[in-house]
Design a protein around this motif. Structure first.
Motif, short mmCIF file in Angstrom:
data_model
loop_
_atom_site.label_atom_id
_atom_site.label_comp_id
_atom_site.label_asym_id
_atom_site.label_seq_id
_atom_site.Cartn_x
_atom_site.Cartn_y
_atom_site.Cartn_z
N TYR A 1 18.26 4.76 -6.51
CA TYR A 1 16.86 5.05 -6.85
C TYR A 1 16.10 5.31 -5.55
CZ TYR A 1 12.32 4.31 -9.14
OH TYR A 1 11.06 4.45 -9.64
N ASN B 1 6.48 16.53 6.70
CA ASN B 1 7.49 15.47 6.54
C ASN B 1 8.90 15.93 6.90
OD1 ASN B 1 7.21 12.79 6.12
ND2 ASN B 1 7.18 12.87 3.88
N SER C 1 6.83 7.72 4.32
CA SER C 1 5.56 8.05 4.98
C SER C 1 5.53 7.53 6.42
CB SER C 1 4.38 7.51 4.17
OG SER C 1 4.49 6.12 3.99
N TRP D 1 2.92 7.75 -5.33
CA TRP D 1 3.97 7.45 -6.33
C TRP D 1 4.53 8.74 -6.93
CZ3 TRP D 1 3.98 5.64 -12.01
CH2 TRP D 1 5.22 5.06 -12.31
N GLY E 1 0.21 7.71 1.72
CA GLY E 1 -0.69 7.02 0.80
C GLY E 1 -0.99 5.66 1.41
N ARG E 2 -0.49 4.60 0.75
CA ARG E 2 -0.74 3.26 1.28
C ARG E 2 0.48 2.65 1.97
NH1 ARG E 2 -5.23 0.42 -0.71
NH2 ARG E 2 -6.96 1.86 -0.56
N GLY E 3 1.55 3.43 2.10
CA GLY E 3 2.73 2.91 2.81
C GLY E 3 3.38 1.73 2.10
N THR E 4 3.34 1.69 0.76
CA THR E 4 3.95 0.55 0.05
C THR E 4 5.43 0.79 -0.25
OG1 THR E 4 3.38 1.41 -2.14
CG2 THR E 4 1.77 -0.05 -1.10
N SER E 5 5.97 1.91 0.24
CA SER E 5 7.39 2.18 -0.01
C SER E 5 8.22 1.46 1.04
CB SER E 5 7.65 3.68 0.08
OG SER E 5 6.71 4.35 -0.70
N SER F 1 9.78 5.34 -11.95
CA SER F 1 9.54 4.66 -13.22
C SER F 1 8.84 3.34 -12.91
CB SER F 1 10.86 4.37 -13.93
OG SER F 1 11.41 5.58 -14.40
N THR G 1 -1.09 4.70 -4.15
CA THR G 1 -1.94 5.84 -4.51
C THR G 1 -1.26 6.73 -5.55
OG1 THR G 1 -1.01 7.24 -2.77
CG2 THR G 1 -2.92 5.89 -2.17
N PRO H 1 2.50 13.18 5.20
CA PRO H 1 1.57 12.72 4.16
C PRO H 1 1.75 11.23 3.93
CG PRO H 1 3.06 14.45 3.33
CD PRO H 1 3.58 14.02 4.65
N THR I 1 4.37 -1.05 -10.32
CA THR I 1 3.89 -2.44 -10.25
C THR I 1 3.14 -2.68 -8.94
OG1 THR I 1 6.05 -3.15 -9.47
CG2 THR I 1 5.61 -3.43 -11.81
N SER I 2 3.16 -1.71 -8.04
CA SER I 2 2.35 -1.78 -6.81
C SER I 2 0.96 -1.20 -7.06
CB SER I 2 3.05 -1.01 -5.69
OG SER I 2 3.44 0.28 -6.13
N ILE J 1 -0.07 16.67 -2.08
CA ILE J 1 -0.72 16.58 -3.39
C ILE J 1 -2.16 16.16 -3.10
CG2 ILE J 1 -0.75 15.37 -5.61
CD1 ILE J 1 2.32 14.87 -5.13
C1 LIG Z 1 5.10 -4.72 -4.87
C2 LIG Z 1 5.69 -3.34 -5.02
C3 LIG Z 1 5.94 -2.85 -6.28
C4 LIG Z 1 6.47 -1.57 -6.46
N1 LIG Z 1 6.70 -1.12 -7.72
C5 LIG Z 1 7.23 0.11 -7.90
C6 LIG Z 1 7.50 0.59 -9.22
O1 LIG Z 1 7.19 -0.07 -10.23
N2 LIG Z 1 8.10 1.80 -9.34
C7 LIG Z 1 8.42 2.56 -8.24
O2 LIG Z 1 8.95 3.66 -8.41
N3 LIG Z 1 8.14 2.15 -6.99
C8 LIG Z 1 7.56 0.95 -6.79
N4 LIG Z 1 7.29 0.51 -5.52
C9 LIG Z 1 7.52 1.40 -4.38
C10 LIG Z 1 6.18 2.09 -3.93
O3 LIG Z 1 5.09 1.27 -4.13
C11 LIG Z 1 5.86 3.31 -4.72
O4 LIG Z 1 6.77 4.28 -4.38
C12 LIG Z 1 4.41 3.71 -4.43
O5 LIG Z 1 3.83 4.24 -5.52
C13 LIG Z 1 4.15 4.51 -3.18
O6 LIG Z 1 2.74 4.75 -3.07
P1 LIG Z 1 2.00 4.79 -1.68
O7 LIG Z 1 0.60 5.25 -1.92
O8 LIG Z 1 2.13 3.50 -0.97
O9 LIG Z 1 2.80 5.93 -0.92
P2 LIG Z 1 3.49 5.93 0.51
O10 LIG Z 1 4.45 4.80 0.60
O11 LIG Z 1 2.47 6.03 1.56
O12 LIG Z 1 4.29 7.30 0.44
C14 LIG Z 1 5.40 7.47 -0.41
C15 LIG Z 1 5.92 8.90 -0.27
O13 LIG Z 1 4.98 9.81 -0.79
C16 LIG Z 1 4.57 10.76 0.21
N5 LIG Z 1 3.14 10.97 -0.03
C17 LIG Z 1 2.16 10.03 -0.02
N6 LIG Z 1 0.99 10.59 -0.40
C18 LIG Z 1 1.25 11.91 -0.62
C19 LIG Z 1 0.45 13.02 -1.03
N7 LIG Z 1 -0.84 12.88 -1.32
N8 LIG Z 1 1.05 14.23 -1.13
C20 LIG Z 1 2.37 14.40 -0.86
N9 LIG Z 1 3.17 13.38 -0.49
C21 LIG Z 1 2.61 12.15 -0.38
C22 LIG Z 1 4.90 10.12 1.53
O14 LIG Z 1 5.13 11.08 2.54
C23 LIG Z 1 6.16 9.35 1.17
O15 LIG Z 1 7.26 10.21 1.19
C24 LIG Z 1 6.76 -0.77 -5.32
C25 LIG Z 1 6.50 -1.27 -4.04
C26 LIG Z 1 5.97 -2.53 -3.89
C27 LIG Z 1 5.67 -3.03 -2.51
#
Ligand SMILES: Cc1cc2nc3c(=O)[nH]c(=O)nc-3n(C[C@H](O)[C@H](O)[C@H](O)COP(=O)(O)OP(=O)(O)OC[C@H]3O[C@@H](n4cnc5c(N)ncnc54)[C@H](O)[C@@H]3O)c2cc1C
Length: 497
Positions: free
Chosen positions: A426, A462, A96, A160, A87-91, A173, A156, A85, A150-151, A221
């Protein structure tokens, strides 16, 4: 897992996927370019480590409906593949990113806003919607999100909520967490497709909790119902300074206990200097620490707590900066990664610790910093009491090969400081899966393992993450191996910064 396919460069066949999943071909991608784009996230991982995993997906699928997700899950067995799964790969923990190959299921097309309660209690949207999209929708109607990362412009809802943050049931958080807690406390419902292909509609808190912070290893999800809040009647933003760690602790503890503090963060003077040197916004001449707080709620409480913080800053030997500076700090909250320009690579610890120990934790972090000419600094976020989140950062250069590899040991050393003071690391994903027990707690970890067995007995979704750190060779790397290599690398950590 072996892969079926007649596509090029190890890709699956588009026709076969289309036949089994009934997805239209324009939402099935096997191009090498697109697959390569999905083979990493923001984590800087040296090639020598990457060689132990198979990060290249065999296809990228973009479902638009829950039924399509269920059909993809049902086809996984025939395709002899696992599903990741995304989302936007911001982790930055490879949550992901494939680690044993597999098909990326990119959820971003499931981004529609479905429903909004007439009394403004909740909003329902597809898991692929960004936090920003939902906030913009709410803003126009006089409401607001309670919490968001903050991302938010890119991240997505599903990404998060699935990210482990502070553990199973809690998740991450972010902005708003000092008032509303982690994201897990702000959900009114989830729709999930499990590894068995079942679609579950969950509204009881204990059922929802099973899929929050699970790193997406038990199911997809697909829809999210978020609790929301009315736009606050009054908002004041303040920026104050504290010359030392003790004053910073006092102010952080006060912020965590106040009724109207919605979001608060702090940075040390060296982080501010790095920002200034890069042309980023940072008040000049701050000694010690800069603390920001957004106070939101009824006008009387906001005003009185704002005055209390200003007074306390004065008692600690600090001062209050002009409100325009505070407003700029608020606007910059969504761009914490801009400092990366000073690297080009930033090595960051990320851990929670009790705010009652903050001064001691900060002293230990400073003792661990490389010192000298190295760029180093601290960013912290006040989260739900009694904890604070710390991100000590040292700047490095991933092009430095083995020297860079050695500097990765800082991550463990910083996180160990948090643990020594009663805190925890964390996030888990894949890269931090060695710490899964510390993040979820012993009981949470056992529960997540049981949930994986229950909802995904075929290990389709996963695999190799969240509860283990699997390699491409089929076995999970043991904790002692990680500790040993980090200890060894740690001896040379200063070479890379
Ligand atoms: C600038 C910046 C700021 C950030 N700020 C925060 C912050 O304030 N707090 C914080 O906790 N993190 C933060 N992060 C980390 C990250 O952005 C978060 O974890 C973010 O919300 C992940 O969202 P994503 O859509 O990019 O998910 P992804 O990175 O694509 O995926 C994250 C995880 O979720 C799983 N996943 C994705 N979509 C689904 C779905 N629909 N169903 C089931 N599983 C799924 C993936 O397999 C992976 O394990 C930040 C990162 C950056 C780059």
């Amino acid at each position: 897992m072996s892969e079926l396919g007649d596509g090029k460069d190890g890709a699956l066949s588009v026709q076969l996927i289309g036949k089994l999943t009934r997805l239209p071909s324009e939402r099935i991608t096997t191009s090498l370019l697109e697959r390569t784009l999905h083979s990493h996230d923001l984590a800087p991982v040296p090639p020598i480590i990457k060689a132990n995993y198979n990060n290249m997906p065999t296809a990228v699928l973009k479902p638009e409906t829950t039924e399509e997700v269920a059909r993809i899950v049902a086809s996984a067995d025939s395709l002899k593949t696992c599903l990741i799964p995304k989302g936007r790969g911001t982790s930055y923990l490879w949550g992901s990113v494939p680690v044993v190959g597999g098909v990326i299921v990119d959820m971003v097309e499931m981004n529609q806003i479905n429903d909004f309660s007439a009394d403004g209690e909740w909003i329902e949207a597809g898991a692929g919607a960004t936090w920003e999209k939902v906030e913009r929708y709410l803003e126009k109607r006089g409401f607001s999100l309670r919490v968001y990362p903050t991302s938010m412009p890119a991240a997505t809802l599903g990404g998060w909520i699935a990210s482990s943050g502070s553990g199973l049931g809690s998740g991450g958080s972010g902005v708003g967490s000092v008032m509303y807690g982690p994201v897990g406390k702000n959900l009114a419902g989830l729709e999930v497709v499990t590894g068995m292909g079942e679609t579950l509609n969950l509204s009881e808190p204990e059922d929802i909790a099973d899929f929050v912070g699970a790193d997406g290893i038990t199911g997809f999800i697909t829809k999210v119902r978020l609790k929301i809040r009315k736009k606050p009647a009054s908002i004041r933003r303040i920026l104050i300074t504290a010359p030392d760690t003790e004053g910073t602790q006092r102010l952080v503890e006060a912020m965590g206990a106040m009724k109207s503090v919605y979001f608060a963060q702090f940075e040390d003077a060296s982080m501010l200097e790095i920002k200034t040197s890069l042309g980023l916004h940072a008040p000049l001449g701050v000694k010690g620490f800069l603390l920001f707080a957004s106070l939101e709620g009824d006008a009387e409480t906001v005003s009185s707590e704002c005055d209390q913080l200003k007074e306390m800053a004065g008692e600690c030997g600090g001062k209050t900066l002009p409100e325009e500076e505070a407003q700029k700090e608020w606007e910059e909250r969504l761009y914490p990664m801009r400092v990366k320009r000073g690297g080009p690579t930033v090595i960051a610890g990320e851990f929670m610790a009790p705010s009652s120990r903050l001064a001691l934790v900060l002293k230990d972090v400073y003792a661990e910093f490389p010192g000298g000419a190295a760029k180093q600094g601290i960013h912290g976020v006040v989260i739900e009491a009694p904890d604070v989140m710390l991100m000590p950062q040292v700047f490095s250069d991933e092009r430095k090969g083995l020297k860079f590899l050695a500097s990765l040991a800082y991550v463990k050393r910083f996180n160990d400081i948090g643990r020594r003071h009663g805190g925890q690391p964390y996030g888990v994903g894949h890269l931090n899966a060695f710490n899964a027990k510390a993040v979820h707690g012993k009981a949470g970890y056992a529960r997540l393992k049981a949930l994986k067995k229950k909802h995904d007995p075929g290990d389709i979704i996963n695999p190799g993450k969240g509860i283990e750190h699997r390699t491409r060779f089929g076995f999970a790397a043991p904790l002692f191996m990680y500790n040993l290599s980090m200890f060894g690398l740690g001896l040379f950590r200063r070479l890379g910064v």
